[in-house]
Design a protein around this motif. Structure first.
Motif, PDB file in Angstrom:
ATOM      1  N   ARG A   1      -5.101  11.600   4.454  1.00 61.16           N
ATOM      2  CA  ARG A   1      -6.530  11.747   4.185  1.00 61.16           C
ATOM      3  C   ARG A   1      -7.290  12.123   5.456  1.00 61.16           C
ATOM      4  O   ARG A   1      -8.151  13.010   5.429  1.00 61.16           O
ATOM      5  CB  ARG A   1      -7.084  10.448   3.594  1.00 61.16           C
TER       6      ARG A   1
ATOM      7  N   PRO B   1       1.969   3.658  -4.857  1.00 59.24           N
ATOM      8  CA  PRO B   1       1.968   4.992  -5.469  1.00 59.24           C
ATOM      9  C   PRO B   1       3.286   5.356  -6.137  1.00 59.24           C
ATOM     10  O   PRO B   1       3.297   5.999  -7.187  1.00 59.24           O
ATOM     11  CB  PRO B   1       1.671   5.922  -4.281  1.00 59.24           C
TER      12      PRO B   1
ATOM     13  N   ASN C   1      -4.643   9.628  -1.029  1.00 61.31           N
ATOM     14  CA  ASN C   1      -4.749   8.174  -1.013  1.00 61.31           C
ATOM     15  C   ASN C   1      -4.167   7.553   0.255  1.00 61.31           C
ATOM     16  O   ASN C   1      -4.543   6.453   0.639  1.00 61.31           O
ATOM     17  CB  ASN C   1      -4.054   7.579  -2.246  1.00 61.31           C
TER      18      ASN C   1
ATOM     19  N   MET D   1      -2.403  10.272  -5.689  1.00 68.12           N
ATOM     20  CA  MET D   1      -1.791   8.975  -5.410  1.00 68.12           C
ATOM     21  C   MET D   1      -1.130   8.957  -4.045  1.00 68.12           C
ATOM     22  O   MET D   1      -1.212   7.972  -3.305  1.00 68.12           O
ATOM     23  CB  MET D   1      -0.760   8.630  -6.489  1.00 68.12           C
TER      24      MET D   1
ATOM     25  N   SER E   1       0.818  -1.212   0.000  1.00 67.46           N
ATOM     26  CA  SER E   1       0.000   0.000   0.000  1.00 67.46           C
ATOM     27  C   SER E   1       0.854   1.266   0.000  1.00 67.46           C
ATOM     28  O   SER E   1       0.463   2.289  -0.572  1.00 67.46           O
ATOM     29  CB  SER E   1      -0.939   0.012   1.208  1.00 67.46           C
TER      30      SER E   1
END
Length: 308
Positions: A297, A239, A292, A288, A235
């Motif tokens: 966030r 990106p 993300n 990204m 994860s």
């Protein structure tokens, strides 16, 4: 034969005569540029304000967001102003300045991704020593090194152009391009002809080698760890892989357009592909990496919706 003192400006012929469409193109580019500046600036402010994000990875991300704004500013204001120009001329100093900004920004982008890959390598492969290896001072030195390396890389490449004597001033592109400028020179050496390729090697190949080594080591560690840790590593690394891939696509479009005959490609498609890197990357990066990533966030939501 003309010499360099006779050439005081270059004509960016790719704009052509766009007629009444200039108002549409002006609006689209202005909106796109504003969106790039807004999204990247929001993330810079969020990282700066939230002390929980004062970690190496997010500091490096902040540097990347700054570069996205800088790279976009080297292209969009000129393109927007050219919409209402009849001659599409750019003075020689401004042309050189734009080259400096665009090429330096491209190098900073690759080097920043290499620095971020190293950060992820240390975090995943040597977590116990991460805070020592990636201290705030060392991260600052890495960022300084990224910018110095990129600027000196451009200066070396630019030294092959600045002393040239030009016998023409028409560049078939929407921005000042080193290879096309060299083709306008009265006489060039082999080194002049390949100077942009040397720049590309130092800009792309060396950072990409560091990125590849980092991810191979990360992959080796992930194969011998738990499923949860593998998912976490994927994860955070995905990106960067997407960004590197997008950068390579953009660079390929740029070099193909500059060095090969692409007359069979429609003009509008060719123009879009030639600036693909500065159209997509500044927008891809904040979404990204910024919106993300869970921590950014959440911090962004607190910053935007819980301000009293």
């Amino acid at each position: 034969m003309e010499n360099s003192t006779d050439i005081v400006s270059f004509v960016l012929a790719a704009y052509g005569n766009i007629g009444e469409l200039k108002y549409l193109y002006f609006s689209i580019m202005l909106l796109w540029y504003f969106s790039i500046c807004l999204t990247n600036t929001i993330l810079i402010i969020v990282i700066y304000v939230d002390k929980r994000l004062h970690e190496p990875m997010y500091i490096l991300l902040c540097n990347l967001f700054v570069n996205e704004i800088g790279g976009s500013t080297s292209l969009y204001p000129l393109m927007i102003s050219q919409m209402f120009s009849d001659t599409h001329e750019v003075t020689l100093p401004w042309c050189f300045l734009q080259m400096c900004c665009i090429y330096t920004s491209a190098s900073v982008e690759f080097c920043s991704l290499a620095a971020m890959a190293y950060d992820r390598y240390v975090a995943i492969c040597d977590p116990l020593h991460y805070s020592v290896i990636m201290s705030t001072g060392r991260v600052g030195m890495i960022i300084l090194l990224v910018w110095m390396y990129s600027f000196l890389n451009f200066i070396f490449s630019f030294s092959f152009v600045v002393r040239l004597k030009f016998c023409g001033n028409v560049i078939d592109k929407v921005f000042c391009d080193q290879h096309l400028m060299i083709k306008l020179a009265c006489s060039v050496s082999v080194l002049n002809k390949i100077s942009d390729l040397l720049f590309a090697f130092v800009t792309m190949v060396i950072p990409f080698s560091l990125i590849s080594v980092s991810y191979m080591k990360i992959l080796a560690v992930c194969l011998n760890t738990s499923k949860e840790n593998r998912q976490k590593a994927v994860s955070t690394c995905t990106p960067q892989i997407v960004s590197v891939s997008n950068l390579f696509v953009g660079c390929i479009f740029h070099f193909v357009d500059s060095r090969f005959d692409v007359a069979h490609v429609p003009d509008k498609v060719r123009i879009i592909l030639s600036v693909y890197l500065l159209i997509c990357q500044p927008v891809v990066t904040p979404f990204m990496y910024g919106f993300n990533l869970p921590k950014i966030r959440q911090s962004w939501k607190r910053f935007m919706f819980q301000q009293k």
